[in-house]
Write a protein that holds these residues in place. Structure first.
Motif, PDB file in Angstrom:
ATOM      1  N   SER A 110       0.827  -1.218   0.000  1.00 57.62           N
ATOM      2  CA  SER A 110       0.000   0.000   0.000  1.00 57.62           C
ATOM      3  C   SER A 110       0.854   1.258   0.000  1.00 57.62           C
ATOM      4  O   SER A 110       0.502   2.258  -0.635  1.00 57.62           O
ATOM      5  CB  SER A 110      -0.938  -0.020   1.205  1.00 57.62           C
ATOM      6  N   LEU A 111       1.994   1.238   0.688  1.00 53.04           N
ATOM      7  CA  LEU A 111       2.884   2.393   0.659  1.00 53.04           C
ATOM      8  C   LEU A 111       3.553   2.542  -0.705  1.00 53.04           C
ATOM      9  O   LEU A 111       3.726   3.660  -1.206  1.00 53.04           O
ATOM     10  CB  LEU A 111       3.950   2.262   1.752  1.00 53.04           C
ATOM     11  N   ARG A 112       3.895   1.419  -1.315  1.00 55.25           N
ATOM     12  CA  ARG A 112       4.550   1.480  -2.616  1.00 55.25           C
ATOM     13  C   ARG A 112       3.612   2.036  -3.685  1.00 55.25           C
ATOM     14  O   ARG A 112       4.008   2.822  -4.545  1.00 55.25           O
ATOM     15  CB  ARG A 112       5.036   0.087  -3.007  1.00 55.25           C
ATOM     16  N   LEU A 113       2.344   1.627  -3.616  1.00 51.67           N
ATOM     17  CA  LEU A 113       1.359   2.100  -4.591  1.00 51.67           C
ATOM     18  C   LEU A 113       0.767   3.452  -4.217  1.00 51.67           C
ATOM     19  O   LEU A 113       0.018   4.032  -5.009  1.00 51.67           O
ATOM     20  CB  LEU A 113       0.234   1.066  -4.724  1.00 51.67           C
ATOM     21  N   GLY A 114       1.071   3.943  -3.016  1.00 50.60           N
ATOM     22  CA  GLY A 114       0.502   5.215  -2.580  1.00 50.60           C
ATOM     23  C   GLY A 114      -0.967   5.141  -2.261  1.00 50.60           C
ATOM     24  O   GLY A 114      -1.677   6.151  -2.332  1.00 50.60           O
TER      25      GLY A 114
END
Length: 750
Positions: A95-99
């Motif tokens: 989720s952090l990688r995809l924003g």
């Protein structure tokens, strides 16, 4: 016509494949710093959220930081994480990688206990790990660029700077902000400041979501920052430092201009010529979170120009509301300034280092006299033992030689023995000649019947004999005449007194000159506020005498002592750098200690004397395991030896003082401990009781509350927390705070 739409996001299978093998250990701090610098392309950093923050190794390091804070007994800098992890590392990283991380889905809102009160939004462990990872990356990017007088959460470091670096202050002012939440305009300004160094729209969007969801909530001009309250986020400190960085640069620019206009004159600053005093105008500044203190050694008009320039920057560029009435200029000598919970004032050097009083001088002389007498007793005892040993050796040798025995040794000891006896003889001779009675006796015997002084006798004797006699008499008079010896002793004593008087005159002259030419900073603890706080919390009655706290009676004896020890140690650690630290020691050593005795006496229905006899003055208590006695409350000797030696920056006492954990009488609790990364199920249920709710007092009302003292959010009042014995003890002792506990998983109990 067929259109083929290009996907905006990479396929999920490809993304998951990259995380099929997760790291088992967190990244080191040096490797993280190297990874952040790899994404620097002048003049900005790029893609930090997707390339650095979202890495599983970075998230594991953030989780390790949370673990070390919630487990203070672990001495390792990077403690091992439990397996399995209490949060989903792959989904959080993805989720952090995809924003796509939505803070609202990782929050719980607790309604206020009052009808018109605001709800409290608390993040769960997943969001806390993500926020800690963001904080670490922002710290690596910005902390090296902050001004030297920006101290963030390092309160004691700022105090040491004030005491050591500030010289000759004349005027000062404190920038006081009006109470207001960190609104949308402040968030936009913060994102603009971050965007000047970081080119990452996804990271800026995440920061905006954190503020919109109230996962990060900052109140400017309040008293809740840097105190470990659950409503305060770990990101608050770094966000405030970034937001106020522009005003720090403006203050630094002012300081450089003043230093350039008032340069140092070579040789005079270092004191090469003590007859000339050169004190150029200087500007000193300290910023602790949203508190700013500016000190000058110039005129009041000069200080007013600096103040107007700083306030204009705060109001126009940072869009802050300044309380101009409370931000007025004050004299550093005649008025006290409250800053960081302490009282500051410019005083003479003799106030900080006063000369010894007559009583102290007499006491010191008495001590030196007793010390000399004790040394003389030890010397006499040593000589007595030496004499007995020598007589035994001589007696033994005499008996052996009388019987005709020969002494054979494997090594030669004549030189060592001769040296030992020579040193003994020299010491005895020196001591003998120091006695006036012995000198007088020998002088009388050697000068009695001096017939060789008659002229008719001297003429009949050889010249060599007469000269030898005269030389002998000169030596006798020189070394054995009591009058001359007394005169020499009096001369030496008089010379020593004259030298001491001369040194005292030099010290007095130096002290007088320093008082006329220098001013120093004195940092004091606010004694009146401390006394008001102990009265408000129930430690003392209206007469200022210790009293019991009935709400603590339901706790175990060890928990009662731990709670008192947590309050006392927090106060001692916080005010250890103050000049009037002795007053704080008295508050802890007398008011808190005897309030604890009275509480224990009320619990067991006995007298205070019986409680002191049972627990001793050091409040010793039997531990829960092993049956050994433990001492949690600082002992009287420990308090007496405390000083300004604490290099850490402890949190204030507000969180421990305004909260009491009441143990509930339940058969058993199957819930896990709510401390971060604690999987123990042998827990005890505690109910949180807040001071402001017990007293029905609004913390914003300074007339009924202690000014400058914060309070835990009222939404947590009467909430139940299952805690293991270790974390309950740490919470009582103030080693951890409610911010180190997952308050989103609290329990409701009637």
């Amino acid at each position: 016509m067929h259109l083929r739409l290009k996907p905006l996001l990479p396929p999920i299978k490809i993304v998951l494949r990259s995380y099929s093998s997760l790291p088992s250990s967190p990244i080191s701090h040096s490797d993280l710093e190297f990874l952040v610098r790899r994404h620097y392309r002048s003049p900005k950093f790029h893609s930090l959220l997707s390339s650095v923050v979202s890495l599983p190794s970075t998230l594991l390091l953030a989780a390790s930081n949370l673990l070390s804070r919630s487990h203070p007994s672990i001495s390792s800098s990077c403690p091992p994480l439990p397996s399995p992890l209490p949060f989903s590392l792959p989904s959080l990283s993805l989720s952090l990688r995809l924003g796509s991380l939505e803070p609202t889905s990782h929050l719980i809102r607790i309604p206020s206990s009052r009808l018109k009160g605001a709800a409290l939004a608390l993040p769960n462990l997943d969001l806390k790990v993500a926020m800690e990872a963001v904080r670490m990356v922002l710290a690596l990017v910005f902390e090296s660029r902050f001004a030297t007088f920006s101290y963030g959460g390092r309160r004691h470091t700022a105090v040491r700077y004030l005491k050591s670096a500030v010289e000759n202050p004349t005027w000062w002012f404190r920038v006081v902000l009006r109470r207001e939440p960190f609104g949308r305009r402040h968030v936009r300004r913060l994102c603009t400041a971050i965007g000047e160094k970081i080119e990452d729209p996804a990271l800026l969007t995440l920061i905006e979501r954190l503020f919109i969801s109230e996962a990060v909530s900052i109140e400017l001009g309040g008293v809740e920052l840097g105190r470990g309250f659950p409503q305060e986020s770990e990101l608050s400190s770094i966000f405030i430092n970034i937001y106020f960085d522009s005003v720090d640069k403006e203050i630094q620019k002012i300081r450089e201009e003043v230093h350039k206009e008032n340069p140092r004159v070579g040789g005079l600053e270092t004191g090469e010529d003590p007859r000339v005093f050169h004190r150029p105008i200087r500007v000193y500044a300290v910023r602790y979170l949203d508190e700013i203190l500016v000190i000058t050694s110039g005129s009041k008009l000069f200080t007013m120009n600096i103040k107007d320039r700083i306030l204009k920057h705060l109001e126009d560029d940072l869009e802050l509301k300044v309380d101009k009435l409370r931000s007025s200029i004050h004299s550093a000598v005649s008025e006290k300034m409250e800053f960081m919970g302490m009282e500051l004032q410019a005083v003479l050097p003799s106030v900080l280092h006063p000369p010894m009083s007559e009583k102290a001088i007499r006491a010191r002389k008495k001590y030196l006299k007793r010390k000399a007498a004790k040394a003389q007793e030890l010397k006499n005892a040593r000589e007595t033992r030496r004499k007995k040993l020598g007589l035994k050796i001589l007696n033994h040798l005499f008996k052996k030689m009388k019987r005709g025995h020969l002494f054979e040794f494997d090594f030669r000891i004549e030189s060592e023995v001769r040296e030992v006896f020579r040193s003994w003889a020299a010491e005895v001779a020196v001591e003998y000649f120091e006695s006036r009675e012995h000198r007088w006796g020998w002088h009388r015997m050697l000068t009695a019947g001096d017939f060789l002084s008659l002229k008719r006798v001297r003429d009949q004797l050889p010249l060599e004999l007469v000269e030898s006699y005269d030389q002998f008499q000169e030596k006798v008079d020189k070394y054995l005449m009591p009058v001359r010896a007394s005169k020499v002793f009096e001369d030496e004593t008089r010379q020593a007194e004259e030298e001491e008087e001369e040194e005292e005159e030099k010290r007095y002259a130096k002290r007088t000159v320093e008082d006329l030419a220098e001013l120093r900073m004195r940092v004091n603890a606010p004694v009146e506020l401390v006394r008001k706080a102990i009265k408000l919390a129930g430690f003392t009655n209206n007469m200022g005498r210790p009293r019991p706290i009935k709400l603590l009676i339901c706790l175990d004896d060890a928990d009662i002592i731990r709670w008192y020890a947590g309050v006392g140690r927090r106060w001692l650690d916080f005010f250890c750098c103050c000049r009037n630290f002795k007053t704080v020691k008295t508050v802890v050593n007398y008011h808190l200690r005897f309030s604890c005795f009275l509480t224990l006496a009320a619990k067991h229905e006995c007298t205070k004397r019986q409680a002191i006899s049972h627990y001793s003055k050091d409040l010793k208590v039997i531990a829960d395991h092993g049956g050994a006695e433990e001492v949690f409350f600082p002992t009287e000797r420990e308090i007496k030896m405390m000083g300004d030696e604490n290099l850490s920056d402890p949190m204030p006492v507000d969180g421990v003082l305004s909260m009491i954990l009441v143990r509930l009488a339940v058969r058993g609790s199957s819930s896990s401990c709510l401390a971060h990364f604690c999987s123990r199920t042998d827990t005890t249920l505690y109910r949180v009781r807040l001071l402001q709710n017990r007293l029905n007092v609004d913390p914003l009302n300074e007339k009924k509350w202690v000014p400058g003292m914060g309070a835990i959010h009222e939404s947590l009042n009467k909430k139940c927390l299952p805690l293991c014995t270790t974390h309950a003890s740490d919470l009582f002792l103030g080693r951890i705070t409610l911010r180190d506990i997952d308050c989103t998983s609290f329990l409701e109990a009637d």
